[in-house]
Design a protein around this motif. Structure first.
Motif, PDB file in Angstrom:
ATOM      1  N   UNK A 160      -0.712  -7.104  26.382  1.00 28.20           N
ATOM      2  CA  UNK A 160      -1.185  -8.350  25.788  1.00 28.20           C
ATOM      3  C   UNK A 160      -2.411  -8.029  24.938  1.00 28.20           C
ATOM      4  N   UNK A 161      -2.425  -8.532  23.701  1.00 26.29           N
ATOM      5  CA  UNK A 161      -3.515  -8.158  22.794  1.00 26.29           C
ATOM      6  C   UNK A 161      -3.724  -9.269  21.770  1.00 26.29           C
ATOM      7  N   UNK A 162      -4.990  -9.574  21.489  1.00 23.22           N
ATOM      8  CA  UNK A 162      -5.303 -10.539  20.451  1.00 23.22           C
ATOM      9  C   UNK A 162      -5.199  -9.920  19.067  1.00 23.22           C
ATOM     10  N   UNK A 163      -4.633 -10.669  18.111  1.00 26.99           N
ATOM     11  CA  UNK A 163      -4.473 -10.103  16.772  1.00 26.99           C
ATOM     12  C   UNK A 163      -5.763 -10.114  15.964  1.00 26.99           C
ATOM     13  N   UNK A 164      -6.836 -10.686  16.532  1.00 21.60           N
ATOM     14  CA  UNK A 164      -8.134 -10.694  15.857  1.00 21.60           C
ATOM     15  C   UNK A 164      -9.174  -9.870  16.609  1.00 21.60           C
ATOM     16  N   UNK A 165      -8.703  -8.892  17.375  1.00 17.90           N
ATOM     17  CA  UNK A 165      -9.594  -8.042  18.178  1.00 17.90           C
ATOM     18  C   UNK A 165     -10.394  -7.128  17.246  1.00 17.90           C
ATOM     19  N   UNK A 166     -11.734  -7.267  17.221  1.00 15.94           N
ATOM     20  CA  UNK A 166     -12.539  -6.426  16.332  1.00 15.94           C
ATOM     21  C   UNK A 166     -12.876  -5.060  16.920  1.00 15.94           C
ATOM     22  N   UNK A 199      -9.187 -12.486  26.829  1.00 14.01           N
ATOM     23  CA  UNK A 199      -7.955 -12.995  27.424  1.00 14.01           C
ATOM     24  C   UNK A 199      -7.937 -14.510  27.251  1.00 14.01           C
ATOM     25  N   UNK A 200      -6.905 -15.023  26.579  1.00 17.69           N
ATOM     26  CA  UNK A 200      -6.800 -16.467  26.430  1.00 17.69           C
ATOM     27  C   UNK A 200      -5.825 -17.029  27.455  1.00 17.69           C
TER      28      UNK A 200
END
Length: 224
Positions: A160-166, A199-200
């Motif tokens: 699981x990964x956010x597409x806006x992870x800096x 984590x959302x």
């Protein structure tokens, strides 16, 4: 060797646990960072105990936190060496905690966040007996080129990964998923729109469903 310690939670139903979730935190955090997931998940799996050990080393970049290994940049050789050096701590914690409760790998899921995901994937794929599952949030697969010769078990994996992870681009999880599939590891991938290094609710719901499936527990409101 340093004995890992950290917070735990549950089982919500009391009594002896029938399932175990081990949560591996990210760089500069500690076990308290991820044990906060347990009160949310525990009502869905009341016979599960959650443990979130602190990594073995004080963190160079966050004096109040811990690290699995030192890292200043995502150099592949540094990451590979780091996970290999820290792996014995995670394996020992898994072995000791499972033995404490009389559980085995079939009742144990390893969850990681960021640097903890690197550890979860490295250790979980190299154990002789497959875990019930591995969940990796916002991380990457260390030493992918070595997996085909070092892989010892193929537990189901959810990334699981956010597409806006800096900090760690979501492409790292996409690449990890491709590598795992190529090596015969069953893997699911969820890229969370608009989510950064965290984590959302949707990601947590995906993880909860994965855990219930791994432990062969019923979904809410679907009976026993």
């Amino acid at each position: 060797m340093i004995k890992l310690e950290g917070p735990s939670h549950g089982p919500a139903a009391g009594g002896a646990p029938r399932h175990l979730v081990v949560l591996l935190h990210g760089y500069g955090a500690d076990g308290n960072d991820l044990i906060g997931l347990a009160p949310v998940l525990a009502p869905l799996m009341p016979d599960t105990v959650f443990h979130a050990p602190n990594a073995p080393y004080a963190c160079e970049g966050a004096p109040m936190g811990y690290q699995w290994f030192g890292i200043s940049r995502l150099d592949p050789h540094t990451v590979a060496a780091g996970v290999r050096a820290a792996a014995p701590f995670v394996d020992a914690f898994l072995d000791e905690t499972m033995a404490q409760y009389g559980l085995d790998e079939t009742r144990t899921v390893l969850v990681g966040f960021s640097q903890g995901t690197m550890m979860a994937l490295h250790c979980g794929l190299r154990r002789d007996i497959p875990l019930a599952g591995i969940i990796g949030f916002s991380g990457m697969l260390a030493a992918p080129e070595a997996l085909d010769t070092e892989l010892r078990s193929r537990p189901p994996v959810l990334l699981i990964h956010g597409d806006s992870d800096p900090m760690l681009p979501s492409q790292l999880s996409e690449t990890a998923a491709e590598t795992l599939r190529r090596n015969g590891v069953p893997v699911g991938l969820h890229i969370a729109p608009g989510v950064g290094h965290g984590i959302d609710q949707t990601g947590l719901s995906q993880a909860a469903r994965f855990l219930l499936d791994a432990f062969e527990l019923p979904l809410p409101n679907q009976g026993n």
